[in-house]
Write an enzyme that holds these catalytic residues in place. Sequence first.
Site, short mmCIF file in Angstrom:
data_model
loop_
_atom_site.label_atom_id
_atom_site.label_comp_id
_atom_site.label_asym_id
_atom_site.label_seq_id
_atom_site.Cartn_x
_atom_site.Cartn_y
_atom_site.Cartn_z
N HIS A 70 0.91 -1.13 -0.01
CA HIS A 70 0.02 0.04 -0.13
C HIS A 70 1.00 1.24 0.05
O HIS A 70 1.67 1.43 0.87
CB HIS A 70 -1.06 0.02 1.16
CG HIS A 70 -1.62 -1.00 1.51
ND1 HIS A 70 -2.16 -1.56 2.61
CD2 HIS A 70 -2.23 -2.06 0.55
CE1 HIS A 70 -2.80 -2.90 2.70
NE2 HIS A 70 -2.89 -3.10 1.25
N TYR A 133 3.09 2.06 13.50
CA TYR A 133 3.55 3.10 12.54
C TYR A 133 2.93 4.61 12.86
O TYR A 133 1.69 4.78 13.12
CB TYR A 133 3.27 2.80 11.00
CG TYR A 133 2.01 2.27 10.69
CD1 TYR A 133 0.84 3.44 10.05
CD2 TYR A 133 1.47 1.17 10.94
CE1 TYR A 133 -0.38 2.86 9.78
CE2 TYR A 133 -0.03 0.79 10.67
CZ TYR A 133 -0.79 1.54 10.17
OH TYR A 133 -1.97 1.19 9.59
#
Length: 471
Positions: A70, A133
């Site tokens: 992605h 993240y």
Amino acid sequence: MTEYSKQLASTPTPIPGLQLWDLPVHGDSRGWFKENWQREKMVAAGLPDFAPVQNNVSFNDAIGTTRGIHAEPWDKWVSVATGRVFGAWVDLREGPSFGAVFTAEIDPSVAVFVPRGVGNAYQTLEADTAYTYLVNAHWSPDVEYSFLNLADETAAVPWPISLADAEVSDKDRAHPRLPEVRRVGPGKTLVVGANGQLGKALREIFEGRTEIEFAGRSELDVENSDLSGARRWSDYTTIINASAYTAVDDAETPEGRRGAWSVNVSAVRRLAEVARDHGLTFVHISSDYVFDGSQETPYSEDHPVAPLGVYGQTKAAGETAAALAPRHYVLRTSWVVGDGNNFVRTMASLAARGVSPSVVDDQRGRLTFADELASGIDHLLTASPAYGIYNLTNTGDPATWADIARTVFEITGNDPSRVTGVSTTEYFADAERAIAPRPRNSVLDLRKIEATGFHPTPMLPALTEYLTRTD
């Protein structure tokens, strides 16, 4: 097994902007501790100051859980809190590095900085892995992603566990191969106030750059109380605010005061909030009028502000408003000259018509040509030095307005002695309305921006070139 006692350090990769980082992890019989994100240390060590606004954690039960590839429209700081993963990154951005691949194994002692547009994927190598993240934009349902199939033959990611045996979602298995991928273009830049002197200069310097958009008052009213829906801000990376209320004397009137505060402060705050909420870089222009001009030496960026009049007060407050955006560049400038009505053009016109003017000779400063200011903005956005305030004018010996007027007369072939120097008090002695106080010293110290590698053009050659070009 996690490696202890590493030094904080980064390693470049074949993908531009993608950085592999070693993180210090301190462990003993009880477990371990690490600073997963520490802005001051990491920026000093070379990490882009990407201003994260959201932290996400993906927990994975089984070995072989595979997610990706992605590419989101934001930057990411990828690491693991527990467990271990095989990470893979593929550049999906337009340009010569499109399709470049990098892989690495990540445990708690490793992190990766992933720039906008680079495809990100991972495969867990241990059960109960927590993948984390940080991102510098809030997730939104209208965000456009780019995707690449995990099994793409061109990228040929060497997955440790065969994809046939891995835990992969149907959605990830259906992503396109590399030839069909939607390439991620550069994030858009919006120039607000694009019809003024600086806006016109920015149009020239950015000519041909399709990712740059220009908006005058009719396209984007900065005084609109709600700018959040004015654009799909997830498509942008930068806002350049070239709009300003600059009628210095009118700002001393009740109506002008309201206008100055509306454009120079309230509108700046709203733009900065948009930049903050969407992780954009915000560029704003300030003025020498934030100082009182009483100092004899040039003003540095960290000198305390002390504006004399309403205009200066609004510019000082606008600097504070601009700082609401973590990624901000505020450029203080003085005596701007560009495509439009300005002092230089007025003096050239008077010289041509045989008029001998009286000009103020007790204010000192340097001219700033709008194309120089535009070049400085382009430099800061390209070089990405530390965010904050930068002074930017042309260079050269400071001069008074009378000195500059005489130079204009001389360059245009007229007698400079026709210019008579007068004090500010004398010049405005017959004024019938309130006149804004002016700083006597408007000279700005340029060492900070010069340290970034930008060296402005000397003022006098730039003045000659300007007069030749506008003749």
